[in-house]
Design a protein around this motif. Structure first.
Motif, PDB file in Angstrom:
ATOM      1  N   TYR A 119       0.818  -1.220  -0.049  1.00 24.63           N
ATOM      2  CA  TYR A 119      -0.107  -0.158   0.093  1.00 24.63           C
ATOM      3  C   TYR A 119       0.861   1.284   0.073  1.00 24.63           C
ATOM      4  O   TYR A 119       1.853   1.330   0.875  1.00 24.63           O
TER       5      TYR A 119
ATOM      6  N   LEU B 201      -0.028   1.267  -9.979  1.00 22.38           N
ATOM      7  CA  LEU B 201      -0.838   1.694  -9.106  1.00 22.38           C
ATOM      8  C   LEU B 201      -2.402   1.157  -9.279  1.00 22.38           C
ATOM      9  O   LEU B 201      -2.756   1.367 -10.395  1.00 22.38           O
TER      10      LEU B 201
ATOM     11  N   ASP C 143       0.298   7.688  -2.402  1.00 20.19           N
ATOM     12  CA  ASP C 143      -0.516   7.683  -3.546  1.00 20.19           C
ATOM     13  C   ASP C 143      -2.121   7.399  -2.984  1.00 20.19           C
ATOM     14  O   ASP C 143      -2.957   7.472  -3.852  1.00 20.19           O
ATOM     15  N   ASN C 144      -1.904   6.745  -1.717  1.00 17.94           N
ATOM     16  CA  ASN C 144      -3.291   6.246  -1.136  1.00 17.94           C
ATOM     17  C   ASN C 144      -3.767   5.142  -1.849  1.00 17.94           C
ATOM     18  O   ASN C 144      -5.218   5.046  -2.057  1.00 17.94           O
ATOM     19  N   ARG C 145      -3.122   4.229  -2.403  1.00 12.48           N
ATOM     20  CA  ARG C 145      -3.548   3.326  -3.334  1.00 12.48           C
ATOM     21  C   ARG C 145      -2.539   2.140  -3.242  1.00 12.48           C
ATOM     22  O   ARG C 145      -1.319   2.065  -2.810  1.00 12.48           O
TER      23      ARG C 145
ATOM     24  N   SER D 160      -7.601   3.525  -7.414  1.00 10.89           N
ATOM     25  CA  SER D 160      -8.436   4.112  -6.192  1.00 10.89           C
ATOM     26  C   SER D 160      -8.117   3.682  -4.790  1.00 10.89           C
ATOM     27  O   SER D 160      -7.355   2.832  -4.832  1.00 10.89           O
ATOM     28  N   ALA D 161      -8.302   4.486  -3.812  1.00 13.63           N
ATOM     29  CA  ALA D 161      -7.924   4.195  -2.509  1.00 13.63           C
ATOM     30  C   ALA D 161      -8.798   3.049  -2.112  1.00 13.63           C
ATOM     31  O   ALA D 161      -9.860   2.657  -2.271  1.00 13.63           O
TER      32      ALA D 161
END
Length: 826
Positions: A719, A736, A723-725, A739-740
């Motif tokens: 994780y 990547l 990038d919060n992904r 989305s989160a």
């Protein structure tokens, strides 16, 4: 107090004093050089009578000219202040050294400033127009001659010229006043590495005001202003356009090319139109043979010469072609040539942006040849014309960066437009320099505002100059980047210590735009009391060894992965950065230069496109892989490899929890791991890593599965908090998810590495979620570890949450098998 601290205190104290005004009110102010924290071998050679006396414009020369470098009057200014016409100013500055430099005699920053001096026009210029030329002034400037405003200019890196004839008096002294505003990083103006407050990092002292040569020249009312030159090897001609100003009716351009004193070709035609100057049996320009032809261009009316200028050019061609291994590579004159480069910042401890002398300006380029480099990346700075002249003569390929805007935030629309204007001006003014082979609009996303705009800008530059390669975004994998636009001729990654290993595509070559950065402090040759680098070494021998080792990795990457170039950071130390071949003062060689030259030349010699290495094998068939950790025990500190012999150990307070289904391992986010005790995967080949994962919290990196290398993990199934992904990553590049994720929910992550394609593919819950290209992630001879990663030599990115059903495959699973694996574990 340390000696260096005393130096800095002295510098600060000097910055608030007024230079050149003695206690006696009637004394005339004089110029005095300040004492820089470090002096170069050329510092003491600079004085009022020899401040860069060389002709400043080698590709458009005239016999008559007058250098206005030297001592000018100077004063700080306030916003809205009237120009000091006819008024003597209190200080003295040595032009063309920026006011922050010791050589200027000012050694402080001013947001606004005045320059003033007088000059006389030679009597034999009376029948000509007189032009006042500025090499560069940073940033906004207004020019008055004898009280009459004659010019305004915006831009800190390009030359400008103004006809001042109508403002001149008939005889006697003439006055010129220049007002300059330079806010540096208080605004969005292009500044490169300049900062008002330099840091102990990668940003340096600002350079304000006049920082390149100022001169006068007499010209006819109709005259040549620029020579656009493009060599064409296909028909052995030089395409030449003589740009002119004034009335061109009845005028003809006559161009003659010379091999020393021997005429090789002539052409005539109209002004402002393209001529074909024949260059039969052309001697091609290259780093090994940097032959330059001389050029004379005359503007004639009948039998009378109206203007007569000199120039030069090299016959060479830049392109791309596949090697024997099928990978696209850079070419020079139709042949693959690996471009082995340094990062060249162009800063000086005594002159900051301005080299103290022309010999100093040439020195750094000469040392590139001594060290076995054939390329220079001019890093987010545009140099004086003579720098490119020296590169042309020495035989160095040049990547020319556009100076970046400041970092942080998004530039407003007017700043975006100004950036593009200045970039196209840079290309226009330097497109005839033989040495320049690559244009670079953006660096690491600094000042970038939109990925689509970056692609459009790359297309615009290519349209403006189709004869060179365009590197839309160097370090596209790094920092503030908005991501790869897919445009331009080059895909460029940065990786420290690297090397970076992007993969060429059918339409774009791949390069390592920055790597290395090995540092060494040298006592009494430091700008600050300490220094930094990407990897510090204890002595010169270790520094040399690490450089050679790293360059051997470059060689292997070039042969196996097909990169076309590599850029080592950097030629000299700069302020806090101590990762140069030379100290910042150019006084000390920090490595064994013969060893450096030998490995650099070996890279250039062997990276010829023939390829290397063997194709990955088919791997072990079957749906389970070569190692499988179902985490079914639910108790104890050992978990079985259900397929092989690599039973793993729970460490650091790893505990058992409910799984997906059955039992799983819970990780505390700071110490917990499951260590297999072996390097299960051959990370040089194909492989696949799969796991069911659940996160307790977002923010910050967390790695589910990795395999240790010497410095970094060879791969990261993770994780990415940046990038919060979710991501499947190598150091410096990530595939990547779009989305989160949510906390407290089980996800199935699969990372697929296809070594032949150079691809990383991430699957989330059986569906492809992201992809990236990278030849390799570095060696991975260490243990395969569940629940953490390794970076910069130590453990990092501990998982916080639960992990279940870890599969390891020695092959790249196709999409159908990934979906089947996901469905089998639901």
């Amino acid at each position: 107090m340390k000696r260096t601290s005393i130096r800095i205190l002295t510098l600060i104290t000097a910055a608030v004093s007024v230079l050149g005004v003695t206690n006696a009110a009637s004394a005339e102010p004089v110029w005095k050089p300040r004492t820089p924290p470090l002096s170069t071998p050329w510092t003491r050679l600079v004085g009022p009578n020899n401040a860069l006396p060389e002709y400043p414009r080698p590709q458009l020369t005239r016999d008559r000219w007058q250098n206005l470098n030297g001592v000018w009057e100077f004063a700080g200014a306030a916003a809205g202040e009237a120009p000091p016409i006819g008024q003597s100013l209190a200080e003295r500055v040595l032009v063309p050294y920026p006011i922050e430099s010791a050589l200027s005699g000012i050694m402080r920053h001013e947001d606004r400033m005045w320059y003033r001096r007088t000059f006389t026009v030679p009597n034999d210029w009376r029948n000509n127009r007189v032009r006042l030329n500025f090499g560069a002034v940073d940033y906004d400037s207004v020019v008055w001659v004898n009280g009459r405003q004659v010019s305004t200019h915006r831009g800190g890196y390009d030359s400008f010229s103004v006809d001042i004839t109508d403002a001149l008096k008939s005889r006697g002294p003439q006055e010129v006043v220049v007002g300059v505003t330079d806010m540096t990083d208080k605004t969005w103006q292009p500044i490169g590495k300049q900062r008002n407050v330099p840091d102990k990092g990668i940003f340096y002292t600002s350079s304000s005001g006049i920082w390149q040569t100022v001169w006068l020249e007499p010209v006819a009312s109709t005259s040549i202003t620029q020579l656009d030159q493009t060599p064409k090897l296909a028909d052995s001609t030089l395409r030449l356009t003589a740009r002119t100003t004034g009335d061109t009716n009845g005028l003809t351009v006559e161009a003659t090319a010379y091999d020393h004193n021997r005429v090789v070709g002539r052409a005539t035609g109209a002004p402002n139109t393209e001529l074909k100057v024949p260059v039969p049996h052309a001697k091609l320009w290259s780093p090994d043979s940097p032959f330059l032809y001389d050029l004379r261009v005359r503007l004639v009316r009948g039998h009378r010469t109206v203007d007569d200028v000199g120039s030069y050019f090299g016959m060479r061609e830049v392109g791309m072609a596949p090697g024997a291994d099928g990978k696209l590579r850079m070419t020079l004159n139709g042949k693959i040539l690996f471009q082995m480069s340094t990062l060249d910042q162009g800063f000086w401890p005594d002159g900051i942006y301005t080299a103290p002398t022309d010999a100093a300006l040439r020195f750094d380029l000469e040392q590139h040849k001594v060290l076995g480099f054939n390329t220079v990346r001019k890093h987010i700075k545009v140099e004086p014309d003579r720098w490119y002249y020296h590169a042309d003569r020495l035989g160095l390929l040049v990547w020319q960066d556009m100076p970046a805007m400041r970092t942080g935030g998004t530039p407003p629309p007017d700043a975006q437009q100004q950036f593009e204007t200045e970039m196209h001006t840079m290309v226009d003014k330097h497109k005839s320099d033989t040495s320049i082979v690559v244009w670079v609009p953006f660096n690491e996303g600094w000042g970038e505002w939109d990925r689509g705009a970056t692609g459009r800008i790359a297309d615009d530059v290519k349209k403006q100059d189709p004869t060179r390669l365009v590197n839309a975004h160097t370090g596209v994998n790094c920092c503030d980047s908005h991501g790869d636009s897919g445009r331009g001729d080059i895909i460029d990654y940065h990786q420290y210590v690297g090397p970076a290993a992007p993969v060429p595509s059918p339409t774009r070559v791949a390069v390592d735009g920055e790597h290395g950065g090995f540092g060494l402090e040298v006592k009494d040759h430091m700008w600050f009391g300490d220094g930094g680098a990407y990897e510090m070494e204890p002595d010169s021998a270790t520094l040399t060894r690490r450089y050679v080792e790293n360059q051997r990795d470059v060689m292997a990457t070039a042969q196996r992965c097909g990169i076309s170039a590599a850029v080592y950071t950097q030629i000299t130390d700069v302020e806090h950065e101590v990762n140069g071949f030379f100290t910042y003062d150019r006084q000390v060689r920090k490595m064994d230069f013969p060893q450096v030259k030998a490995v650099n030349e070996a890279i250039i010699r062997t990276a010829d496109g023939s390829g290397g290495g063997t194709a990955p094998g088919p791997g072990t068939p079957g749906p389970d892989g070569i190692a499988y950790y179902p985490f079914s025990e639910g108790t104890g500190t050992t978990t079985a490899d259900a397929l092989g012999h690599h039973n793993a150990t729970l460490t650091g307070d790893a505990t058992w929890t409910d799984g997906h289904p059955g039992s799983a391992v819970r990780f505390n986010g700071s110490t917990s791991t499951v260590d297999t005790g072996a390097n299960v995967l051959d990370t040089n080949g194909n492989y696949t890593v799969a796991a069911w994962v659940k996160l307790d919290s977002l923010g910050g990196f967390a790695t589910a599965v990795s395999q240790d290398g010497p410095d970094h993990s060879a791969f990261f199934l993770q994780y990415s908090g940046q990038d919060n992904r979710f991501a499947f990553s190598f150091a410096g590049v990530r595939a990547l998810a779009p989305s989160a994720p949510d906390t407290g929910r089980w996800y199935h992550l699969v990372g697929v590495r296809d070594a032949r394609a150079g691809s990383l593919t991430l699957y989330v819950d059986g569906q492809q979620a992201g992809a990236a290209s990278m030849c390799d992630g570095g060696p991975g001879a260490g243990n395969t570890v569940i629940g953490r990663a390794k970076y910069n030599g130590g453990p990092v990115d501990f998982w916080r949450g639960a992990i279940d059903q870890v599969h390891l495959f020695d092959r790249a699973l196709p999409a159908g098998e990934v979906a089947a694996l996901y469905n089998s574990g639901r």
